[in-house]
Design a protein around this motif. Structure first.
Motif, PDB file in Angstrom:
ATOM      1  N   SER A   1       5.120  -9.932 -10.408  1.00  0.00           N
ATOM      2  CA  SER A   1       5.869  -8.837 -10.426  1.00  0.00           C
ATOM      3  C   SER A   1       5.389  -7.995  -9.170  1.00  0.00           C
ATOM      4  O   SER A   1       4.131  -7.733  -8.748  1.00  0.00           O
ATOM      5  N   THR A   2       6.321  -7.495  -8.463  1.00  0.00           N
ATOM      6  CA  THR A   2       6.338  -6.651  -7.255  1.00  0.00           C
ATOM      7  C   THR A   2       6.053  -5.218  -7.647  1.00  0.00           C
ATOM      8  O   THR A   2       6.694  -4.595  -8.603  1.00  0.00           O
ATOM      9  N   VAL A   3       4.929  -4.909  -7.295  1.00  0.00           N
ATOM     10  CA  VAL A   3       4.087  -3.399  -7.315  1.00  0.00           C
ATOM     11  C   VAL A   3       4.578  -2.517  -6.081  1.00  0.00           C
ATOM     12  O   VAL A   3       3.828  -3.018  -5.357  1.00  0.00           O
ATOM     13  N   THR A   4       5.304  -1.547  -6.049  1.00  0.00           N
ATOM     14  CA  THR A   4       5.178  -0.733  -4.957  1.00  0.00           C
ATOM     15  C   THR A   4       4.501   0.397  -5.186  1.00  0.00           C
ATOM     16  O   THR A   4       4.772   1.091  -6.251  1.00  0.00           O
ATOM     17  N   THR A   5       3.522   0.729  -4.414  1.00  0.00           N
ATOM     18  CA  THR A   5       2.532   2.030  -4.638  1.00  0.00           C
ATOM     19  C   THR A   5       2.849   2.798  -3.374  1.00  0.00           C
ATOM     20  O   THR A   5       2.815   2.411  -2.230  1.00  0.00           O
ATOM     21  N   THR A   6       3.080   4.138  -3.435  1.00  0.00           N
ATOM     22  CA  THR A   6       3.336   5.086  -2.529  1.00  0.00           C
ATOM     23  C   THR A   6       2.040   6.010  -2.371  1.00  0.00           C
ATOM     24  O   THR A   6       1.682   6.334  -3.527  1.00  0.00           O
ATOM     25  N   LEU A   7       1.565   6.266  -1.371  1.00  0.00           N
ATOM     26  CA  LEU A   7       0.439   7.299  -1.429  1.00  0.00           C
ATOM     27  C   LEU A   7       0.823   8.286  -0.360  1.00  0.00           C
ATOM     28  O   LEU A   7       0.977   8.094   0.841  1.00  0.00           O
ATOM     29  N   GLU A   8       0.816   9.442  -0.897  1.00  0.00           N
ATOM     30  CA  GLU A   8       1.104  10.804  -0.100  1.00  0.00           C
ATOM     31  C   GLU A   8      -0.222  11.460   0.082  1.00  0.00           C
ATOM     32  O   GLU A   8      -0.696  12.300  -0.746  1.00  0.00           O
TER      33      GLU A   8
END
Length: 110
Positions: free
Chosen positions: A40-47
């Motif tokens: 599974s593709t996991v998209t992680t965003t860090l702001e």
């Protein structure tokens, strides 16, 4: 003697670059990373926000989560503290690289 001067000059340049990045808010912004975990593709965003605050959100197969934390920059090193756990990484050329539990995550600035 020339070698020592070159090494010292390079060290001073690295320190100045790190200070400039922090002073100019160069690390603040939104970074994104995509990795594949168990198919599974996991998209992680860090702001990274003002006041050393950060928000990390992840989306995998339509399931999302978001956690708030803090960050600290020291030269080309960054430490994220989220939910009481700290992880260290490096900052270079618009990327933050974090390796945790054998998984390398490269966040690219958007």
């Amino acid at each position: 003697m020339k070698k020592i001067v070159k090494v010292l000059s390079a060290a001073v340049l690295v320190v100045m670059l790190g200070v400039t990045l922090v002073a100019c808010g160069g690390v603040k912004g939104t970074y994104e990373c995509e990795i594949t975990v168990m198919g599974s593709t996991v998209t992680t965003t860090l702001e990274l926000k003002d006041g050393d605050k950060c928000v990390m959100s992840a989306n995998a197969g339509g399931i999302s989560s978001e956690k708030e934390g803090t960050y600290k920059v020291d030269g080309d090193k960054i430490t994220l503290t989220i939910s009481g756990e700290s992880v260290e990484g490096t900052i270079s050329g618009g990327e933050i690289v974090i390796t945790q539990d054998g998984v390398k995550m490269t966040f690219k600035k958007k």
